[in-house]
Design a protein around this motif. Structure first.
Motif, mmCIF file in Angstrom:
data_model
loop_
_atom_site.group_PDB
_atom_site.id
_atom_site.type_symbol
_atom_site.label_atom_id
_atom_site.label_comp_id
_atom_site.label_asym_id
_atom_site.label_seq_id
_atom_site.Cartn_x
_atom_site.Cartn_y
_atom_site.Cartn_z
ATOM 1 N N ARG A 27 3.310 -17.245 61.815
ATOM 2 C CA ARG A 27 3.558 -17.776 63.142
ATOM 3 C C ARG A 27 5.050 -17.664 63.490
ATOM 4 N NH1 ARG A 27 -0.149 -21.314 65.174
ATOM 5 N NH2 ARG A 27 -0.764 -21.904 63.077
ATOM 6 N N ASN A 28 5.912 -18.015 62.541
ATOM 7 C CA ASN A 28 7.352 -17.941 62.796
ATOM 8 C C ASN A 28 7.812 -16.524 63.098
ATOM 9 O OD1 ASN A 28 7.656 -20.643 62.405
ATOM 10 N ND2 ASN A 28 8.251 -20.471 60.246
ATOM 11 N N TYR A 29 7.245 -15.577 62.358
ATOM 12 C CA TYR A 29 7.711 -14.203 62.526
ATOM 13 C C TYR A 29 7.187 -13.562 63.799
ATOM 14 C CZ TYR A 29 10.213 -13.590 58.200
ATOM 15 O OH TYR A 29 11.145 -13.669 57.219
ATOM 16 N N LEU A 30 5.966 -13.908 64.163
ATOM 17 C CA LEU A 30 5.345 -13.203 65.284
ATOM 18 C C LEU A 30 5.462 -13.953 66.599
ATOM 19 C CD1 LEU A 30 2.134 -11.680 63.714
ATOM 20 C CD2 LEU A 30 4.513 -10.973 63.589
ATOM 21 N N GLY A 31 5.946 -15.168 66.553
ATOM 22 C CA GLY A 31 5.922 -15.992 67.754
ATOM 23 C C GLY A 31 6.983 -15.672 68.793
ATOM 24 N N GLY A 32 8.130 -15.165 68.358
ATOM 25 C CA GLY A 32 9.270 -15.053 69.272
ATOM 26 C C GLY A 32 9.176 -13.925 70.282
ATOM 27 N N GLU A 33 10.330 -13.569 70.822
ATOM 28 C CA GLU A 33 10.416 -12.478 71.785
ATOM 29 C C GLU A 33 9.948 -11.178 71.157
ATOM 30 O OE1 GLU A 33 11.983 -11.908 75.220
ATOM 31 O OE2 GLU A 33 10.820 -13.763 75.138
ATOM 32 N N PHE A 34 9.363 -10.318 71.986
ATOM 33 C CA PHE A 34 8.841 -9.068 71.473
ATOM 34 C C PHE A 34 9.967 -8.116 71.057
ATOM 35 C CE2 PHE A 34 7.796 -4.622 72.293
ATOM 36 C CZ PHE A 34 6.763 -4.459 71.402
ATOM 37 N N ASN A 35 9.856 -7.594 69.836
ATOM 38 C CA ASN A 35 10.702 -6.462 69.463
ATOM 39 C C ASN A 35 9.967 -5.586 68.454
ATOM 40 O OD1 ASN A 35 11.243 -7.434 66.728
ATOM 41 N ND2 ASN A 35 12.438 -9.024 67.753
ATOM 42 N N LEU A 36 10.548 -4.416 68.206
ATOM 43 C CA LEU A 36 9.843 -3.431 67.395
ATOM 44 C C LEU A 36 9.682 -3.891 65.946
ATOM 45 C CD1 LEU A 36 8.691 -0.847 68.497
ATOM 46 C CD2 LEU A 36 10.504 0.405 67.314
ATOM 47 N N LEU A 37 10.697 -4.587 65.458
ATOM 48 C CA LEU A 37 10.651 -5.065 64.074
ATOM 49 C C LEU A 37 9.444 -5.982 63.872
ATOM 50 C CD1 LEU A 37 12.214 -5.067 61.355
ATOM 51 C CD2 LEU A 37 13.245 -7.216 62.096
ATOM 52 N N GLN A 38 9.172 -6.778 64.921
ATOM 53 C CA GLN A 38 8.016 -7.673 64.896
ATOM 54 C C GLN A 38 6.727 -6.911 64.602
ATOM 55 O OE1 GLN A 38 7.319 -9.496 68.597
ATOM 56 N NE2 GLN A 38 7.987 -11.509 67.916
ATOM 57 N N VAL A 39 6.598 -5.759 65.276
ATOM 58 C CA VAL A 39 5.394 -4.954 65.096
ATOM 59 C C VAL A 39 5.299 -4.473 63.647
ATOM 60 C CG1 VAL A 39 4.108 -2.936 65.881
ATOM 61 C CG2 VAL A 39 5.486 -4.227 67.494
ATOM 62 N N VAL A 40 6.443 -4.023 63.107
ATOM 63 C CA VAL A 40 6.468 -3.538 61.729
ATOM 64 C C VAL A 40 6.108 -4.666 60.763
ATOM 65 C CG1 VAL A 40 7.919 -2.563 59.906
ATOM 66 C CG2 VAL A 40 8.179 -1.771 62.264
ATOM 67 N N VAL A 41 6.735 -5.837 60.981
ATOM 68 C CA VAL A 41 6.482 -6.973 60.090
ATOM 69 C C VAL A 41 5.022 -7.411 60.168
ATOM 70 C CG1 VAL A 41 7.021 -9.404 59.665
ATOM 71 C CG2 VAL A 41 8.866 -7.803 60.117
ATOM 72 N N SER A 42 4.490 -7.480 61.383
ATOM 73 C CA SER A 42 3.101 -7.943 61.509
ATOM 74 C C SER A 42 2.136 -6.928 60.900
ATOM 75 C CB SER A 42 2.748 -8.232 62.960
ATOM 76 O OG SER A 42 3.063 -7.137 63.772
ATOM 77 N N ALA A 43 2.445 -5.640 61.053
ATOM 78 C CA ALA A 43 1.604 -4.627 60.422
ATOM 79 C C ALA A 43 1.663 -4.753 58.906
ATOM 80 C CB ALA A 43 2.043 -3.227 60.860
ATOM 81 N N ALA A 44 2.863 -5.049 58.386
ATOM 82 C CA ALA A 44 3.017 -5.216 56.939
ATOM 83 C C ALA A 44 2.237 -6.435 56.444
ATOM 84 C CB ALA A 44 4.495 -5.345 56.574
ATOM 85 N N PHE A 45 2.357 -7.554 57.173
ATOM 86 C CA PHE A 45 1.567 -8.743 56.840
ATOM 87 C C PHE A 45 0.083 -8.394 56.774
ATOM 88 C CE2 PHE A 45 4.721 -12.055 58.658
ATOM 89 C CZ PHE A 45 5.135 -12.381 57.385
ATOM 90 N N GLY A 46 -0.370 -7.738 57.831
ATOM 91 C CA GLY A 46 -1.785 -7.412 57.939
ATOM 92 C C GLY A 46 -2.260 -6.503 56.819
ATOM 93 N N ALA A 47 -1.422 -5.535 56.462
ATOM 94 C CA ALA A 47 -1.824 -4.578 55.430
ATOM 95 C C ALA A 47 -1.927 -5.235 54.061
ATOM 96 C CB ALA A 47 -0.831 -3.410 55.381
ATOM 97 N N VAL A 48 -0.985 -6.142 53.771
ATOM 98 C CA VAL A 48 -0.927 -6.760 52.442
ATOM 99 C C VAL A 48 -1.947 -7.883 52.287
ATOM 100 C CG1 VAL A 48 0.544 -8.121 50.907
ATOM 101 C CG2 VAL A 48 1.481 -6.140 52.084
ATOM 102 N N MET A 49 -2.202 -8.594 53.379
ATOM 103 C CA MET A 49 -3.042 -9.780 53.264
ATOM 104 C C MET A 49 -4.519 -9.470 53.396
ATOM 105 S SD MET A 49 -0.922 -12.696 55.236
ATOM 106 C CE MET A 49 -1.600 -14.034 54.280
ATOM 107 N N MET A 50 -5.303 -10.403 52.923
ATOM 108 C CA MET A 50 -6.737 -10.331 53.151
ATOM 109 C C MET A 50 -7.167 -11.769 53.397
ATOM 110 S SD MET A 50 -9.545 -8.545 50.712
ATOM 111 C CE MET A 50 -11.283 -8.983 50.814
ATOM 112 N N ILE A 51 -7.265 -12.129 54.655
ATOM 113 C CA ILE A 51 -7.681 -13.491 54.970
ATOM 114 C C ILE A 51 -8.917 -13.438 55.851
ATOM 115 C CG2 ILE A 51 -5.561 -14.830 54.638
ATOM 116 C CD1 ILE A 51 -4.753 -14.304 57.430
ATOM 117 N N PRO A 52 -9.788 -14.432 55.708
ATOM 118 C CA PRO A 52 -11.028 -14.434 56.489
ATOM 119 C C PRO A 52 -10.718 -14.454 57.988
ATOM 120 C CG PRO A 52 -11.015 -16.220 54.860
ATOM 121 C CD PRO A 52 -9.662 -15.610 54.847
ATOM 122 N N SER A 53 -11.574 -13.790 58.775
ATOM 123 C CA SER A 53 -11.324 -13.730 60.213
ATOM 124 C C SER A 53 -11.352 -15.116 60.843
ATOM 125 C CB SER A 53 -12.337 -12.807 60.889
ATOM 126 O OG SER A 53 -13.627 -13.055 60.415
#
Lengths: 184, 158
Positions: free
Chosen positions: B63-89
């Motif tokens: 939430r902290n990482y993805l909540g703020g103003e939009f920037n490109l790094l955010q997209v990279v970080v969220s993609a990295a989170f998503g790729a590494v994690m496996m959480i129930p929908s």
């Protein structure tokens, strides 16, 4: 399950013993890991145990049944049948079948992956299997329902359409790049 | 519910098979058991890793990482989170919904959801064993690329 085990243990070789001892080792290591985490941080350990148990429960109630179905499919479904319906010559019908199979809600990816391997060995086409895996991972009806509820219909529909196109494209690209016969 | 149906189907198929051919059915059970024994240690490892990742990357952190103003790094970080994690929908999607309600942009949230589902970092050990190195690498890399393209498209349209 235990009944099955009893039946099998008689006529099985040391193979089973190896498997069991490996399983035991992994369980032991897991417990130790959680204990260490617990001393490191109780709240983190609680979160970890909570999440792991959720998946463990799912594994215990679904995996044995899926394995039995896979075992039965293995002995009853001939290669020619898989080849006919999911092979290269199956065309668009093969794609549709792959997509339908992918939506079956039978558990996480670690259930789909062995199934995919089995189907590839029975000469399903790589592109169909990659599409099957992609759909399995990201286009479950239950997931889409939750998604619509929490994020919105438009977002969900866009994601479904784009993802479907993507997993079909990824399948086609991989089929071009990889010679499956060499891999299996 | 789903579990009950799958178990029921397995039981019915097995009984039918057993009536038709005892030997083949026993062989099927044996195959199932061997496959299960081969898979179980790996799956348990994966389940433990999923728990640990969840413990160290809790939803609040995302939430902290993805909540703020939009920037490109955010997209990279969220993609990295998503790729590494496996959480129930059931956990991931409400989180994503609350992020958007809180003002987050659609692109990083979409990147998180697409990579979370399409890229399976923790299941790679099983994928390697079942499908081989080449297929595993190509599949996950292509899935990552396409996830980001999908996220950009969704972000652009929404």
């Amino acid at each position: 399950m235990s009944k099955n085990n009893d039946n099998q243990n008689k006529d099985k070789k040391p193979n089973i013993k190896d498997g069991l001892s490996k399983l035991l080792k992994v369980i032991l290591i897991s417990i130790i890991a959680f204990v260490i985490l617990y001393f490191f941080s109780k709240s983190r350990a609680d979160a970890a145990v909570d999440m792991s148990f959720r998946y463990l429960k799912e594994m215990i109630i679904i995996l044995p049944a899926v394995l039995v179905i896979m075992g039965l499919a293995d002995v009853w479904v001939p290669t020619s049948l898989v080849k006919k319906y999911l092979g290269h010559s199956a065309g668009i019908r093969g794609k549709i079948l792959a997509i339908i199979l992918g939506t079956i809600p039978a558990g996480p990816m670690y259930v789909a992956l062995p199934l995919a391997g089995e189907l590839l060995r029975k000469e399903a086409s790589l592109s169909n299997i990659i599409t099957f895996l992609g759909v399995w991972a990201s286009l479950k009806a239950t997931q889409i329902g939750v998604e619509i509820k929490f994020i919105g219909l438009k977002f969900s529909m866009l994601r479904v359409v784009f993802t479907l196109i993507s997993v079909i494209l990824i399948g086609l690209i991989m089929e071009r790049l990889i010679d499956v016969d060499k891999e299996f | 519910m789903v579990a009950i149906i799958i178990n029921l189907i397995a039981l019915i198929l097995f009984l039918y098979s057993y009536q038709k051919n005892k030997k083949k059915s026993k062989m099927a059970l044996k195959k199932a058991l061997m496959k299960g024994l081969k898979l179980a240690p790996q799956i348990i490892m994966i389940i433990v890793v999923i728990g640990f990742i969840f413990a160290f990357i809790p939803p609040d952190l995302i939430r902290n990482y993805l909540g703020g103003e939009f920037n490109l790094l955010q997209v990279v970080v969220s993609a990295a989170f998503g790729a590494v994690m496996m959480i129930p929908s059931l956990i991931a999607l409400p989180l994503a919904g609350s992020l958007i309600e809180g003002g987050a942009s659609y692109t990083p949230v979409a990147a998180f959801i697409t990579t979370l589902t399409m890229v399976g970092f923790v299941t790679i050990p099983i994928e390697l064993k079942e499908l081989g190195k080449k297929i595993t690498i190509y599949r996950n890399v292509l899935a990552l690329i396409f996830s980001i393209i999908i996220a950009a498209l969704i972000g652009g349209i929404m």
